[in-house]
Design an enzyme around this catalytic site. Structure first.
Site, PDB file in Angstrom:
ATOM      1  N   PHE A   1      24.677   7.700   1.153  1.00  0.00           N
ATOM      2  CA  PHE A   1      24.471   9.020   1.739  1.00  0.00           C
ATOM      3  C   PHE A   1      24.487   8.938   3.267  1.00  0.00           C
ATOM      4  O   PHE A   1      25.009   9.839   3.938  1.00  0.00           O
ATOM      5  CB  PHE A   1      23.146   9.613   1.251  1.00  0.00           C
ATOM      6  CG  PHE A   1      23.099  11.113   1.316  1.00  0.00           C
ATOM      7  CD1 PHE A   1      23.649  11.884   0.315  1.00  0.00           C
ATOM      8  CD2 PHE A   1      22.508  11.750   2.386  1.00  0.00           C
ATOM      9  CE1 PHE A   1      23.617  13.266   0.373  1.00  0.00           C
ATOM     10  CE2 PHE A   1      22.469  13.132   2.457  1.00  0.00           C
ATOM     11  CZ  PHE A   1      23.022  13.894   1.442  1.00  0.00           C
TER      12      PHE A   1
ATOM     13  N   GLU B   1       0.805  -1.220   0.000  1.00  0.00           N
ATOM     14  CA  GLU B   1       0.000   0.000   0.000  1.00  0.00           C
ATOM     15  C   GLU B   1       0.841   1.276   0.000  1.00  0.00           C
ATOM     16  O   GLU B   1       0.417   2.305  -0.544  1.00  0.00           O
ATOM     17  CB  GLU B   1      -0.948   0.020   1.203  1.00  0.00           C
ATOM     18  CG  GLU B   1      -2.047  -1.027   1.154  1.00  0.00           C
ATOM     19  CD  GLU B   1      -1.657  -2.332   1.828  1.00  0.00           C
ATOM     20  OE1 GLU B   1      -2.542  -3.164   2.091  1.00  0.00           O
ATOM     21  OE2 GLU B   1      -0.432  -2.516   2.083  1.00  0.00           O
TER      22      GLU B   1
ATOM     23  N   PHE C   1     -10.645  -7.992  15.427  1.00  0.00           N
ATOM     24  CA  PHE C   1      -9.567  -8.361  14.510  1.00  0.00           C
ATOM     25  C   PHE C   1      -9.288  -7.231  13.519  1.00  0.00           C
ATOM     26  O   PHE C   1     -10.191  -6.768  12.832  1.00  0.00           O
ATOM     27  CB  PHE C   1      -9.958  -9.632  13.756  1.00  0.00           C
ATOM     28  CG  PHE C   1      -8.965 -10.065  12.713  1.00  0.00           C
ATOM     29  CD1 PHE C   1      -7.682 -10.471  13.074  1.00  0.00           C
ATOM     30  CD2 PHE C   1      -9.300 -10.073  11.367  1.00  0.00           C
ATOM     31  CE1 PHE C   1      -6.769 -10.863  12.110  1.00  0.00           C
ATOM     32  CE2 PHE C   1      -8.393 -10.476  10.398  1.00  0.00           C
ATOM     33  CZ  PHE C   1      -7.121 -10.877  10.782  1.00  0.00           C
ATOM     34  N   GLN C   2      -8.069  -6.764  13.503  1.00  0.00           N
ATOM     35  CA  GLN C   2      -7.572  -5.703  12.623  1.00  0.00           C
ATOM     36  C   GLN C   2      -8.179  -4.331  12.924  1.00  0.00           C
ATOM     37  O   GLN C   2      -7.994  -3.402  12.150  1.00  0.00           O
ATOM     38  CB  GLN C   2      -7.801  -6.046  11.139  1.00  0.00           C
ATOM     39  CG  GLN C   2      -6.980  -7.241  10.660  1.00  0.00           C
ATOM     40  CD  GLN C   2      -7.059  -7.445   9.169  1.00  0.00           C
ATOM     41  OE1 GLN C   2      -8.096  -7.198   8.545  1.00  0.00           O
ATOM     42  NE2 GLN C   2      -5.966  -7.905   8.577  1.00  0.00           N
TER      43      GLN C   2
ATOM     44  N   VAL D   1      15.666   8.941  -2.713  1.00  0.00           N
ATOM     45  CA  VAL D   1      16.416   9.703  -1.714  1.00  0.00           C
ATOM     46  C   VAL D   1      17.810   9.101  -1.561  1.00  0.00           C
ATOM     47  O   VAL D   1      17.969   7.879  -1.582  1.00  0.00           O
ATOM     48  CB  VAL D   1      15.670   9.683  -0.363  1.00  0.00           C
ATOM     49  CG1 VAL D   1      16.517  10.259   0.755  1.00  0.00           C
ATOM     50  CG2 VAL D   1      14.359  10.457  -0.493  1.00  0.00           C
TER      51      VAL D   1
END
Length: 582
Positions: free
Chosen positions: A467, A50, A112-113, A382
């Protein structure tokens, strides 16, 4: 015709031009997915994580000026969206997150969740529409979409599973949403004050940010009138190119000497549409006029002499007639010579005659810049790859650059490229990633293959979080391979296994053919660029503290090497090879 909650939501989204919805489905979103399946106006792009969905949605919002949409089911799926949404918030892009939720009857029972998503998203979203009943859908969803669209921020709509299929009987509040953003002008008296300050300056510099995107011509004209240098932020690199009038380049940690000295040596600094975060690169003792349409940005980074609340284009149109012609070009000419010297150095660093191995990363960046299409989109991750993009990639014409420039989240470059390529697969899209960043998001390379997105990825493969290593050394810390070292696969072979294509490059003679092969490919393509881990990314000016820290780091590394830590000697050897070729 009657509609359920999800169908009504799709009508609202279609009204503002949404087509793609990125996400991972789950039971709380099943009704939403069914509505998408039967609605030809939309395309569900199922990703593997996601977070990547949220980054892809950001890309579409940034490129279109509209909104991007991502989705995740209840607790875990919704929480995975957070990092990408933070990026949208800090980049000022309109992204709408659609999240599922457990049924109302289970709320508060530690089901649940179950997660209190309103609390979790409170610091990210400027508005959250929690749909507790179908009658709320039209009004609350339109507020969420409208705010994302015009305020260019992240918003969220929450769909509990027991509401998604309910019929929306009252659509009284449905209306066309406002799609154009207003212009703003400061009062005339304030413009007079600004003109007085600028006209009294002997060395005026314009410091421009992404707020100048619609005002490029006005900025160039003002700079010409004042004989003033134009300095820009990284986000504004795809607005102002070195070939544009008085542009001298970037300031900041990855800027150049001309950009740094333009800001540091001026006596009047005009900040236009920038929320540049590094206040250490803005000197004290100068007069500063700042223009921004967000009042909270005025004076945020420096003690300004005068703040003008307005959009840059309209403000400069009214300000320019009040400005006198500049008297001397000496300041601009001096900075121009400094800029030209810097550009020559950057070209020399990227010359293909530098065949040392492992290869210099600059060679790849310039080879891509020289051969990419004139309207290519560069999606930058990045790390050190940002430096090579800033210094070796030119963004003139219709080229665009996207990234996590304010949030600074590793792993953003590749999923942003997915969103950009999905928007227009015919437009050339490059993801410029380090091995650390690509490793965070590479599970969705199969998504690019699945949806026939012919994006091009270069992975600067130095088997290191380069970096971060440099930051540690500047702080005076020795090399710590367990923390900064990486064990990588052959990324080109990985691309092929996923159904795409790729090539691994270890020799300078193979760089240009690899770039040309990537451009010609109609599949997602990876260039696995094996580059030196010893390349130093030096800022335009080095403080005594930074020099001391770096020196202390080398001393500590030498002591550890004498004690038998062979990794320290290997690090020294790579840095010497990269920066002091024989």
């Amino acid at each position: 015709m009657s509609q359920n909650v999800c169908e009504n939501l799709l009508d609202i989204l279609a009204g503002v031009g949404v087509r793609d919805i990125f996400g991972v489905t789950g039971d709380a979103l099943n009704a939403f997915l069914e509505a998408i399946r039967t609605d030809k106006r939309f395309r569900w792009i199922g990703v593997r994580h996601e977070e990547n969905a949220a980054y892809a949605a950001y890309a579409q919002a940034e490129l279109t000026g509209g909104i991007g949409v991502c989705a995740g089911t209840v607790g875990p799926g919704a929480l995975h969206l957070i990092n990408g949404l933070y990026n949208a918030k800090k980049e000022c892009a309109g992204v709408l997150a659609i999240t599922g939720q457990v049924a109302h009857g289970e709320r508060g029972s530690n089901y649940f969740q179950e997660v209190n998503l309103s609390k979790m998203f409170d610091d990210i979203c400027s508005y959250q529409a929690v749909i507790n009943s179908p009658t709320q859908m039209p009004r609350l969803a339109e507020i969420a979409v409208q705010k994302a669209l015009l305020e260019r921020t992240a918003t969220r709509i929450e769909l509990p599973i027991d509401v998604t299929t309910a019929e929306v009987k009252n659509q009284h509040f449905m209306h066309p949403l406002v799609s154009s953003r207003p212009s703003m002008l400061p009062p005339s008296a304030e413009l007079d004050k600004a003109a007085k300050i600028i006209n009294e300056g002997n060395r005026v510099a314009l410091f421009c940010g992404v707020g100048c995107r619609e005002a490029k011509d006005e900025v160039l004209a003002l700079a010409e009138k004042l004989k003033a240098p134009i300095v820009h932020t990284l986000r504004a690199k795809d607005i102002f190119d070195y070939g544009d009038g008085n542009v001298v380049g970037l300031t900041g940690l990855i800027g150049n000497p001309a950009g740094y000295h333009a800001v540091w040596d001026c006596d009047v600094l005009v900040m236009l549409g920038t929320n540049f975060p590094y206040d250490g690169f803005i000197p004290d003792g100068i007069k500063i006029v700042q223009v921004d349409y967000k009042v909270e940005n005025l004076g945020r980074r420096a003690p300004i002499t005068l703040g003008l609340m307005g959009t840059v284009k309209e403000t400069l149109e009214e300000l320019a007639p009040r400005i006198k012609n500049g008297q001397s070009e000496k300041f601009l000419q001096h900075l121009g010579k400094m800029r030209d010297k810097w550009l020559k150095q950057m070209d020399e660093q990227a010359d293909l005659s530098r065949t040392d191995e492992p290869l210099h990363p600059q060679l790849f960046a310039k080879a891509i810049s020289d051969r990419a299409s004139s309207d290519a989109i560069f999606c930058v991750d990045v790390g050190e790859c940002t430096v090579w993009t800033a210094r070796q990639v030119r963004l003139s014409g219709g080229r665009r650059m996207l990234g996590s420039f304010n949030h600074g989240s590793l792993g953003a470059g590749f999923p942003i490229a997915i969103g950009a390529s999905a928007l227009d697969p015919q437009r050339q899209v490059w993801a410029l990633c380090g091995d650390g960043g690509f490793g965070m998001a590479m599970q969705d390379f199969v998504t690019a293959v699945r949806f026939n997105l012919p994006l091009k990825v270069i992975v600067f493969n130095n088997s290191e979080l380069g970096f971060v290593k440099m930051e540690m050394e500047v702080s005076g810390l020795p090399l710590y391979p367990a923390a900064t070292g990486l064990l990588n696969p052959n990324f080109a072979e990985y691309a092929k296994v996923c159904g795409g294509d790729g090539v691994r490059v270890e020799h300078a003679k193979d760089i240009v053919p690899a770039v040309e092969q990537a451009i010609a490919s109609d599949k997602p393509f990876v260039i696995d660029a094996v580059v030196s881990p010893g390349e130093l990314t030096m800022p335009p000016t080095i403080t005594m503290e930074e020099a001391w820290g770096f020196g202390m780091s080398k001393a500590k590394e030498a002591l550890l090497g004498l004690e038998g830590d062979h990794a320290q000697w290997e690090g020294w050897k790579e840095e010497f090879k990269a920066n002091f070729p024989l």
